[in-house]
Motif scaffolding. Structure first.
Motif, PDB file in Angstrom:
ATOM      1  N   TYR A 405       0.824  -1.205   0.000  1.00 53.74           N
ATOM      2  CA  TYR A 405       0.000   0.000   0.000  1.00 53.74           C
ATOM      3  C   TYR A 405       0.862   1.260   0.000  1.00 53.74           C
ATOM      4  N   ALA A 406       0.351   2.287  -0.664  1.00 53.81           N
ATOM      5  CA  ALA A 406       0.870   3.651  -0.532  1.00 53.81           C
ATOM      6  C   ALA A 406      -0.333   4.532  -0.228  1.00 53.81           C
ATOM      7  N   PHE A 407      -0.242   5.285   0.874  1.00 51.60           N
ATOM      8  CA  PHE A 407      -1.397   6.040   1.358  1.00 51.60           C
ATOM      9  C   PHE A 407      -1.245   7.539   1.092  1.00 51.60           C
ATOM     10  N   GLU A 408      -2.370   8.216   1.174  1.00 46.23           N
ATOM     11  CA  GLU A 408      -2.384   9.673   0.979  1.00 46.23           C
ATOM     12  C   GLU A 408      -1.611  10.384   2.081  1.00 46.23           C
ATOM     13  N   ARG A 409      -1.758   9.897   3.306  1.00 49.24           N
ATOM     14  CA  ARG A 409      -1.047  10.490   4.439  1.00 49.24           C
ATOM     15  C   ARG A 409      -0.218   9.395   5.115  1.00 49.24           C
ATOM     16  N   PRO A 410       0.927   9.066   4.549  1.00 51.41           N
ATOM     17  CA  PRO A 410       1.729   7.973   5.104  1.00 51.41           C
ATOM     18  C   PRO A 410       2.337   8.342   6.456  1.00 51.41           C
ATOM     19  N   ALA A 411       2.379   7.371   7.347  1.00 52.42           N
ATOM     20  CA  ALA A 411       3.049   7.544   8.640  1.00 52.42           C
ATOM     21  C   ALA A 411       4.429   6.911   8.520  1.00 52.42           C
ATOM     22  N   LEU A 412       5.459   7.698   8.776  1.00 48.55           N
ATOM     23  CA  LEU A 412       6.833   7.210   8.638  1.00 48.55           C
ATOM     24  C   LEU A 412       7.325   6.690   9.980  1.00 48.55           C
ATOM     25  N   THR A 413       7.607   5.405  10.027  1.00 43.04           N
ATOM     26  CA  THR A 413       8.054   4.768  11.256  1.00 43.04           C
ATOM     27  C   THR A 413       9.476   4.283  11.079  1.00 43.04           C
ATOM     28  N   ASP A 487      -4.744   7.569  -3.334  1.00 37.82           N
ATOM     29  CA  ASP A 487      -4.440   8.993  -3.520  1.00 37.82           C
ATOM     30  C   ASP A 487      -3.005   9.293  -3.134  1.00 37.82           C
ATOM     31  N   ALA A 488      -2.096   8.410  -3.532  1.00 35.73           N
ATOM     32  CA  ALA A 488      -0.719   8.457  -3.047  1.00 35.73           C
ATOM     33  C   ALA A 488       0.092   9.609  -3.620  1.00 35.73           C
ATOM     34  N   THR A 489      -0.411  10.308  -4.668  1.00 36.65           N
ATOM     35  CA  THR A 489       0.306  11.464  -5.213  1.00 36.65           C
ATOM     36  C   THR A 489      -0.587  12.696  -5.267  1.00 36.65           C
ATOM     37  N   SER A 490      -1.653  12.707  -4.476  1.00 33.82           N
ATOM     38  CA  SER A 490      -2.619  13.812  -4.537  1.00 33.82           C
ATOM     39  C   SER A 490      -2.028  15.132  -4.072  1.00 33.82           C
ATOM     40  N   GLY A 491      -0.927  15.082  -3.308  1.00 35.49           N
ATOM     41  CA  GLY A 491      -0.329  16.311  -2.794  1.00 35.49           C
ATOM     42  C   GLY A 491       0.756  16.884  -3.685  1.00 35.49           C
ATOM     43  N   LEU A 492       0.977  16.279  -4.860  1.00 38.93           N
ATOM     44  CA  LEU A 492       2.049  16.731  -5.745  1.00 38.93           C
ATOM     45  C   LEU A 492       1.530  17.721  -6.777  1.00 38.93           C
ATOM     46  N   ASP A 493       2.410  18.615  -7.193  1.00 35.32           N
ATOM     47  CA  ASP A 493       2.048  19.507  -8.287  1.00 35.32           C
ATOM     48  C   ASP A 493       2.096  18.718  -9.593  1.00 35.32           C
ATOM     49  N   THR A 494       1.569  19.298 -10.657  1.00 36.72           N
ATOM     50  CA  THR A 494       1.397  18.569 -11.911  1.00 36.72           C
ATOM     51  C   THR A 494       2.724  18.084 -12.487  1.00 36.72           C
ATOM     52  N   VAL A 495       3.728  18.966 -12.508  1.00 37.42           N
ATOM     53  CA  VAL A 495       5.021  18.591 -13.090  1.00 37.42           C
ATOM     54  C   VAL A 495       5.654  17.454 -12.316  1.00 37.42           C
ATOM     55  N   THR A 496       5.686  17.599 -10.974  1.00 34.77           N
ATOM     56  CA  THR A 496       6.288  16.553 -10.147  1.00 34.77           C
ATOM     57  C   THR A 496       5.512  15.257 -10.271  1.00 34.77           C
ATOM     58  N   GLU A 497       4.200  15.355 -10.325  1.00 37.62           N
ATOM     59  CA  GLU A 497       3.385  14.156 -10.430  1.00 37.62           C
ATOM     60  C   GLU A 497       3.648  13.434 -11.742  1.00 37.62           C
ATOM     61  N   ASN A 498       3.855  14.183 -12.815  1.00 33.15           N
ATOM     62  CA  ASN A 498       4.171  13.560 -14.101  1.00 33.15           C
ATOM     63  C   ASN A 498       5.497  12.815 -14.033  1.00 33.15           C
ATOM     64  N   LEU A 499       6.490  13.443 -13.409  1.00 33.32           N
ATOM     65  CA  LEU A 499       7.796  12.800 -13.280  1.00 33.32           C
ATOM     66  C   LEU A 499       7.712  11.540 -12.418  1.00 33.32           C
ATOM     67  N   VAL A 500       7.014  11.666 -11.300  1.00 30.16           N
ATOM     68  CA  VAL A 500       6.861  10.507 -10.419  1.00 30.16           C
ATOM     69  C   VAL A 500       6.077   9.409 -11.129  1.00 30.16           C
ATOM     70  N   SER A 501       5.046   9.797 -11.855  1.00 30.03           N
ATOM     71  CA  SER A 501       4.206   8.818 -12.538  1.00 30.03           C
ATOM     72  C   SER A 501       5.019   8.009 -13.535  1.00 30.03           C
ATOM     73  N   ARG A 502       5.868   8.696 -14.308  1.00 26.04           N
ATOM     74  CA  ARG A 502       6.673   7.989 -15.301  1.00 26.04           C
ATOM     75  C   ARG A 502       7.635   7.017 -14.627  1.00 26.04           C
ATOM     76  N   ALA A 503       8.301   7.481 -13.570  1.00 23.84           N
ATOM     77  CA  ALA A 503       9.266   6.612 -12.893  1.00 23.84           C
ATOM     78  C   ALA A 503       8.585   5.407 -12.254  1.00 23.84           C
ATOM     79  N   VAL A 504       7.437   5.665 -11.668  1.00 18.87           N
ATOM     80  CA  VAL A 504       6.725   4.575 -11.010  1.00 18.87           C
ATOM     81  C   VAL A 504       6.198   3.596 -12.040  1.00 18.87           C
ATOM     82  N   THR A 505       5.738   4.099 -13.185  1.00 19.58           N
ATOM     83  CA  THR A 505       5.222   3.227 -14.227  1.00 19.58           C
ATOM     84  C   THR A 505       6.299   2.271 -14.719  1.00 19.58           C
TER      85      THR A 505
END
Length: 593
Positions: A405-413, A487-505
């Protein structure tokens, strides 16, 4: 909650601390035995003085008894604290493990969980030592009563006739005090729960100017807290004067009977002192109001903890091997919450390697459905399968490595960001954390931190989007058959989300992905969209095919601008893209033209 739950927990606590508890009981028994010897030795010394006999033997024996009793008192006090500390640590650890194992399955508020750790656990942990002390005192009182009868049976008879009245008052006090203390603890939990909630939303409260409203909400349980506290004091006050009066009358009657025997020559002068000493020991158990109150509080605390520990944990399945594929199927799945069917006989088939967006209005059960795959929740009816294998049959460790899982508000432990990314996967090599962070576009800002990857998460100043990228890196570091992105990338701006999306894909292109989303552009980038409506799948089709339905468009009414929702926009190439493959804000999903 069954009435025996608290009792079973107290018994288990005593069993856990049995070694130290046995030593404590032995020390208390030695003290009680010495206490029983003191009155008769005192009487012997007094009689020796009256007869002008040799005092060395009686005085030496009395001194020895007093010394042994004092030593037993000191050792008993130290062991009592030790037993309570050991029991408290065990109860807290057991409760924490249970709460963590339950995860999102429990609706227990954070404030109540904190109160269980801070107050209920120490109260229940004090029970074994207090019970041992009470039991030894009861035996000592029984021995003192027997000695009182042997010293002067008339005085013993008077005590036996009057003491049941004090015992009856004490018993009523225990019952009433336990009920009042349970009310007090419940009200206190209400205040703490509301306060924790308010503190978590302090910024919103300040911005909305609702401080007075929230203050009243937090303090709503205060009248009940005050009423329960005053009830405890009233009960204790009533018990103290009643028991105190009855004990005083009992003492007067017993000593009067003993004095009459001394006057009549049936009892030696030293015997009167023995009667007084044994009377004090025999009455001691009835005079321990504080101890009785503590026992009542311990029972109330154990009842609160027992209610939490009675919540059923997920049962691990027997299968250790991972499923053969990431194909997901849900058949006749029904989930009820608060008497309402959130999911109602739902059916869904997701092919292996497909990306499916899960959309629906708020409260439609999207996150709940996604939680079923990794058994963060279990259906009340129906079955969930991965690769044809029911998830209930999978060993929980195997399941956790099958579904990530990747969550919208991840808790880092973890102690560091490096540990937070690899959290729970000690089998992964250290470079896996940095590799995953680069894929999630988190490596750059992590290296800018003073400690880099060694920075403690609590000391890392991260925005919501950066926090999401670290949470996404944690998911990417784990090889799995199914990835659930909530909603794991809902907090990203469009440019960053595109970059993250490509890498994750690039990393997850052949994995099954279930994406919980509120963004139409994200839904457009998925292979299929599962439209959740009234607890069922209303439609399973590509976003472009569903867009013609006004009801489907209404799902995204609160999302973004209507232009951004046009399926054609999902295929536009960003100015920063150089590849022919069209990137999209797809939470790690790819859509090609």
């Amino acid at each position: 909650m069954p009435a025996t739950t608290g009792g079973r927990l107290l018994a288990a606590t005593a069993l856990h601390a049995r070694r130290r508890l046995a030593l404590l009981t032995a020390a208390l028994a030695v003290r009680a035995a010495a206490g029983l010897a003191v009155p008769v030795l005192t009487a012997s010394a007094v009689d020796a003085v009256v007869r002008h006999g040799d005092l060395r033997g009686p005085v030496a024996a009395l001194a020895a008894a007093l010394t042994v009793g004092a030593a037993g008192e000191v050792v008993g006090s130290l062991l009592s604290v030790s037993v309570a500390a050991e029991a408290s640590a065990w109860l807290r650890m057991r409760t924490v493990r249970h709460l963590l194992a339950l995860g999102p399955r429990t609706s227990l508020p954070v404030g109540e969980a904190v109160t269980q750790m801070v107050q209920a656990a120490p109260q229940a942990a004090a029970f074994p030592a207090q019970a041992a002390g009470t039991a030894v005192s009861a035996l000592g009182s029984a021995g003192a009563l027997a000695a009182l009868w042997l010293t002067d049976w008339r005085a013993g008879l008077v005590f036996a006739l009057l003491s049941p009245l004090s015992a009856l008052v004490a018993r009523r006090f225990v019952t009433a005090a336990g009920d009042a203390d349970a009310r007090y603890l419940a009200a206190r939990i209400g205040v703490v729960t509301a306060l924790v909630s308010a503190l978590a939303g302090a910024r919103t409260i300040r911005a909305a100017g609702t401080l007075d409203v929230e203050t009243r909400r937090v303090l709503t349980p205060l009248p009940e807290l005050s009423a329960a506290g005053h009830a405890i004091w009233r009960i204790q006050r009533g018990a103290v004067w009643k028991i105190g009066l009855l004990l005083a009358l009992t003492d007067i009657a017993v000593l009067a009977a003993a004095g009459a025997d001394v006057t009549a020559g049936r009892l030696a002068p030293g015997g009167l002192l023995a009667v007084y000493g044994y009377l004090a020991l025999a009455s001691g158990l009835l005079d321990q109001i504080d101890t009785v109150l503590n026992l009542a509080q311990a029972r109330a605390g154990a009842a609160r903890l027992g209610a939490v520990l009675d919540l059923p944990l997920p049962v691990s399945g027997p299968r250790l091997a991972r499923p053969p594929s990431g194909a997901v199927s849900l058949h006749g799945v029904t989930v009820r919450r608060a008497g309402r069917r959130v999911l109602d006989r739902l059916d869904l088939e997701i092919p292996d390697g497909a990306s499916v967006a899960l959309v629906g209005v708020t409260g439609s059960g999207k996150t709940l459905l996604a939680a079923l795959l990794g058994r963060l929740a279990d259906p009340d009816e129906g079955e969930v399968r991965i690769g044809g294998v029911p998830v209930r049959e999978l060993d929980l460790t195997t399941l956790h490595r099958t579904v990530v899982y990747a969550f919208e508000r991840p808790a880092l432990t973890g102690r560091t960001l490096h540990e937070a990314i690899l959290f729970g996967r000690t089998d992964l090599p250290d470079p896996a954390a940095e590799d995953a962070a680069r894929a999630a576009r988190a490596d750059g800002f992590i290296r800018c931190l003073p400690g880099g990857y060694r920075t403690p998460p609590a000391l890392a100043p991260m925005s919501g989007g950066q926090l999401q990228r670290v949470g996404l890196a944690r998911a990417l570091a784990r090889p799995a058959l199914v990835h659930v992105l909530d909603d794991a990338t809902s907090g990203l701006d469009t440019v960053t989300e595109n970059l993250v999306s490509r890498a994750v894909t690039e990393r997850l292109g052949d994995r099954t992905r279930l994406v919980v989303t509120h963004r139409p552009t994200t839904a457009a980038c998925c292979d299929l969209v599962a439209w959740l409506h009234r607890g069922r799948i209303r439609a399973l089709a590509p976003h472009a095919a569903l867009w013609a339905d006004p009801g489907y468009r209404a799902v995204f009414a609160d999302a973004a601008d209507a232009a951004d929702a046009d399926p054609a926009d999902a295929h536009r190439t960003d100015a920063t893209d150089l590849d022919t493959e069209q990137p999209c804000a797809a939470d790690g999903l790819r859509h090609t033209s």
